[in-house]
Design a protein around this motif. Structure first.
Motif, PDB file in Angstrom:
ATOM      1  N   ALA A 223      -5.174   4.197  -3.100  1.00  0.00           N
ATOM      2  CA  ALA A 223      -4.545   3.324  -4.095  1.00  0.00           C
ATOM      3  C   ALA A 223      -3.333   2.600  -3.524  1.00  0.00           C
ATOM      4  O   ALA A 223      -2.677   3.073  -2.588  1.00  0.00           O
ATOM      5  CB  ALA A 223      -4.122   4.153  -5.307  1.00  0.00           C
ATOM      6  N   LEU A 224      -3.040   1.464  -4.125  1.00  0.00           N
ATOM      7  CA  LEU A 224      -1.808   0.748  -3.788  1.00  0.00           C
ATOM      8  C   LEU A 224      -0.616   1.511  -4.348  1.00  0.00           C
ATOM      9  O   LEU A 224      -0.732   2.246  -5.317  1.00  0.00           O
ATOM     10  CB  LEU A 224      -1.835  -0.659  -4.382  1.00  0.00           C
ATOM     11  CG  LEU A 224      -2.856  -1.625  -3.789  1.00  0.00           C
ATOM     12  CD1 LEU A 224      -2.853  -2.929  -4.575  1.00  0.00           C
ATOM     13  CD2 LEU A 224      -2.572  -1.882  -2.326  1.00  0.00           C
ATOM     14  N   GLY A 225       0.541   1.315  -3.729  1.00  0.00           N
ATOM     15  CA  GLY A 225       1.770   1.911  -4.222  1.00  0.00           C
ATOM     16  C   GLY A 225       1.852   3.409  -4.043  1.00  0.00           C
ATOM     17  O   GLY A 225       2.492   4.101  -4.823  1.00  0.00           O
ATOM     18  N   LEU A 226       1.244   3.914  -2.985  1.00  0.00           N
ATOM     19  CA  LEU A 226       1.185   5.361  -2.835  1.00  0.00           C
ATOM     20  C   LEU A 226       2.423   5.953  -2.187  1.00  0.00           C
ATOM     21  O   LEU A 226       3.156   5.301  -1.461  1.00  0.00           O
ATOM     22  CB  LEU A 226      -0.072   5.787  -2.079  1.00  0.00           C
ATOM     23  CG  LEU A 226      -0.242   5.431  -0.613  1.00  0.00           C
ATOM     24  CD1 LEU A 226       0.333   6.506   0.285  1.00  0.00           C
ATOM     25  CD2 LEU A 226      -1.723   5.304  -0.311  1.00  0.00           C
ATOM     26  N   THR A 227       2.620   7.223  -2.493  1.00  0.00           N
ATOM     27  CA  THR A 227       3.624   8.037  -1.819  1.00  0.00           C
ATOM     28  C   THR A 227       2.891   8.783  -0.721  1.00  0.00           C
ATOM     29  O   THR A 227       1.966   9.558  -1.001  1.00  0.00           O
ATOM     30  CB  THR A 227       4.295   9.028  -2.789  1.00  0.00           C
ATOM     31  OG1 THR A 227       5.020   8.273  -3.766  1.00  0.00           O
ATOM     32  CG2 THR A 227       5.250   9.953  -2.056  1.00  0.00           C
TER      33      THR A 227
ATOM     34  N   ARG B 175       0.835  -1.207   0.000  1.00  0.00           N
ATOM     35  CA  ARG B 175       0.000   0.000   0.000  1.00  0.00           C
ATOM     36  C   ARG B 175       0.869   1.258   0.000  1.00  0.00           C
ATOM     37  O   ARG B 175       0.656   2.155  -0.788  1.00  0.00           O
ATOM     38  CB  ARG B 175      -0.905  -0.013   1.224  1.00  0.00           C
ATOM     39  CG  ARG B 175      -1.778   1.185   1.240  1.00  0.00           C
ATOM     40  CD  ARG B 175      -3.243   0.994   1.390  1.00  0.00           C
ATOM     41  NE  ARG B 175      -3.861  -0.256   1.171  1.00  0.00           N
ATOM     42  CZ  ARG B 175      -4.656  -0.545   0.131  1.00  0.00           C
ATOM     43  NH1 ARG B 175      -4.878   0.335  -0.794  1.00  0.00           N
ATOM     44  NH2 ARG B 175      -5.223  -1.711   0.030  1.00  0.00           N
ATOM     45  N   ILE B 176       1.849   1.351   0.908  1.00  0.00           N
ATOM     46  CA  ILE B 176       2.745   2.512   0.965  1.00  0.00           C
ATOM     47  C   ILE B 176       4.055   2.124   0.291  1.00  0.00           C
ATOM     48  O   ILE B 176       4.777   1.260   0.769  1.00  0.00           O
ATOM     49  CB  ILE B 176       3.013   2.943   2.422  1.00  0.00           C
ATOM     50  CG1 ILE B 176       1.705   3.305   3.136  1.00  0.00           C
ATOM     51  CG2 ILE B 176       3.993   4.120   2.454  1.00  0.00           C
ATOM     52  CD1 ILE B 176       1.863   3.504   4.632  1.00  0.00           C
ATOM     53  N   ALA B 177       4.341   2.762  -0.826  1.00  0.00           N
ATOM     54  CA  ALA B 177       5.568   2.453  -1.561  1.00  0.00           C
ATOM     55  C   ALA B 177       6.715   3.382  -1.176  1.00  0.00           C
ATOM     56  O   ALA B 177       7.880   3.022  -1.309  1.00  0.00           O
ATOM     57  CB  ALA B 177       5.319   2.559  -3.057  1.00  0.00           C
ATOM     58  N   ARG B 178       6.349   4.581  -0.673  1.00  0.00           N
ATOM     59  CA  ARG B 178       7.373   5.582  -0.369  1.00  0.00           C
ATOM     60  C   ARG B 178       6.814   6.541   0.675  1.00  0.00           C
ATOM     61  O   ARG B 178       5.634   6.880   0.639  1.00  0.00           O
ATOM     62  CB  ARG B 178       7.724   6.342  -1.635  1.00  0.00           C
ATOM     63  CG  ARG B 178       8.816   7.367  -1.510  1.00  0.00           C
ATOM     64  CD  ARG B 178       9.202   7.855  -2.922  1.00  0.00           C
ATOM     65  NE  ARG B 178      10.270   8.811  -2.843  1.00  0.00           N
ATOM     66  CZ  ARG B 178      10.142  10.107  -3.119  1.00  0.00           C
ATOM     67  NH1 ARG B 178       8.979  10.596  -3.496  1.00  0.00           N
ATOM     68  NH2 ARG B 178      11.173  10.918  -3.025  1.00  0.00           N
TER      69      ARG B 178
ATOM     70  N   ASP C 143       3.738  16.614  -4.257  1.00  0.00           N
ATOM     71  CA  ASP C 143       4.370  15.426  -4.830  1.00  0.00           C
ATOM     72  C   ASP C 143       3.928  14.113  -4.191  1.00  0.00           C
ATOM     73  O   ASP C 143       4.493  13.070  -4.497  1.00  0.00           O
ATOM     74  CB  ASP C 143       5.890  15.551  -4.732  1.00  0.00           C
ATOM     75  CG  ASP C 143       6.436  16.660  -5.626  1.00  0.00           C
ATOM     76  OD1 ASP C 143       5.676  17.213  -6.452  1.00  0.00           O
ATOM     77  OD2 ASP C 143       7.629  16.986  -5.489  1.00  0.00           O
ATOM     78  N   SER C 144       2.935  14.160  -3.310  1.00  0.00           N
ATOM     79  CA  SER C 144       2.458  12.962  -2.616  1.00  0.00           C
ATOM     80  C   SER C 144       1.043  12.622  -3.060  1.00  0.00           C
ATOM     81  O   SER C 144       0.299  13.480  -3.528  1.00  0.00           O
ATOM     82  CB  SER C 144       2.458  13.198  -1.100  1.00  0.00           C
ATOM     83  OG  SER C 144       3.762  13.486  -0.670  1.00  0.00           O
ATOM     84  N   ASP C 145       0.687  11.372  -2.863  1.00  0.00           N
ATOM     85  CA  ASP C 145      -0.681  10.941  -3.159  1.00  0.00           C
ATOM     86  C   ASP C 145      -1.628  11.277  -2.024  1.00  0.00           C
ATOM     87  O   ASP C 145      -2.828  11.464  -2.241  1.00  0.00           O
ATOM     88  CB  ASP C 145      -0.713   9.424  -3.411  1.00  0.00           C
ATOM     89  CG  ASP C 145       0.155   9.032  -4.586  1.00  0.00           C
ATOM     90  OD1 ASP C 145      -0.037   9.604  -5.676  1.00  0.00           O
ATOM     91  OD2 ASP C 145       1.031   8.162  -4.410  1.00  0.00           O
TER      92      ASP C 145
END
Length: 155
Positions: free
Chosen positions: A121-125, A2-5, A73-75
């Motif tokens: 969403a998955l892979g969020l910043t 879920r959290i990519a960064r 720059d973040s989701d």
């Protein structure tokens, strides 16, 4: 995942805890910091950049500039704070609204944060913000404990 960064501005307190929690969990970190890497405990260049080289310097030493860049720059933005007044945290909330970014304010409710993240969403910043340590003593420890719990569930 879920959290990519995880990103933050690197100030003492919640911001710094976010960077350290990401490092501890093996998740990429980044974000914008004021020019010179300046923070309460790093008043001279290279400042934070000596300890957190993945941070990027904003064009200005004004913390408001890096705050806008991190929200932009973040989701989504997670604000960790008690009922304390913090001009920088208030700006973060206003910018998240202005830029249409999802934002959650919590004092440390792991279940509420997990439920909120599941709706994203998955892979969020994820931008993490909150008061600096001088504004809310203990904010570093509280934020790191919360993020450690959240990141353990980060599947």
């Amino acid at each position: 995942m879920r959290i990519a960064r995880i990103v933050s501005g690197g100030q003492t307190g919640a911001d710094r805890a976010a960077l350290d929690a990401a490092l501890h969990a093996g998740i990429p970190y980044g974000g914008w910091c004021p020019a010179g890497g300046l923070a309460e405990d790093h008043p001279a260049p290279p400042g934070l950049l000596a300890d957190y080289p993945a941070l990027r310097e904003a064009s200005s030493g004004d913390p408001a500039v890096r705050t806008r860049l991190n929200v932009r720059d973040s989701d989504a933005t997670l604000v960790v704070r008690e009922a304390v007044h913090s001009p920088g945290t208030d700006l973060t909330l206003a910018l998240a609204e202005e830029l249409g970014r999802p934002c959650l304010v919590t004092a440390g409710d792991t279940d509420a944060v997990t439920a909120w993240l599941e709706g994203l969403a998955l892979g969020l910043t994820l931008n993490v913000a909150g008061p600096r340590e001088s504004e809310q003593p203990g904010s570093y420890a509280a934020t790191q404990a919360l993020l450690d719990r959240i990141l353990e569930r980060n599947a």
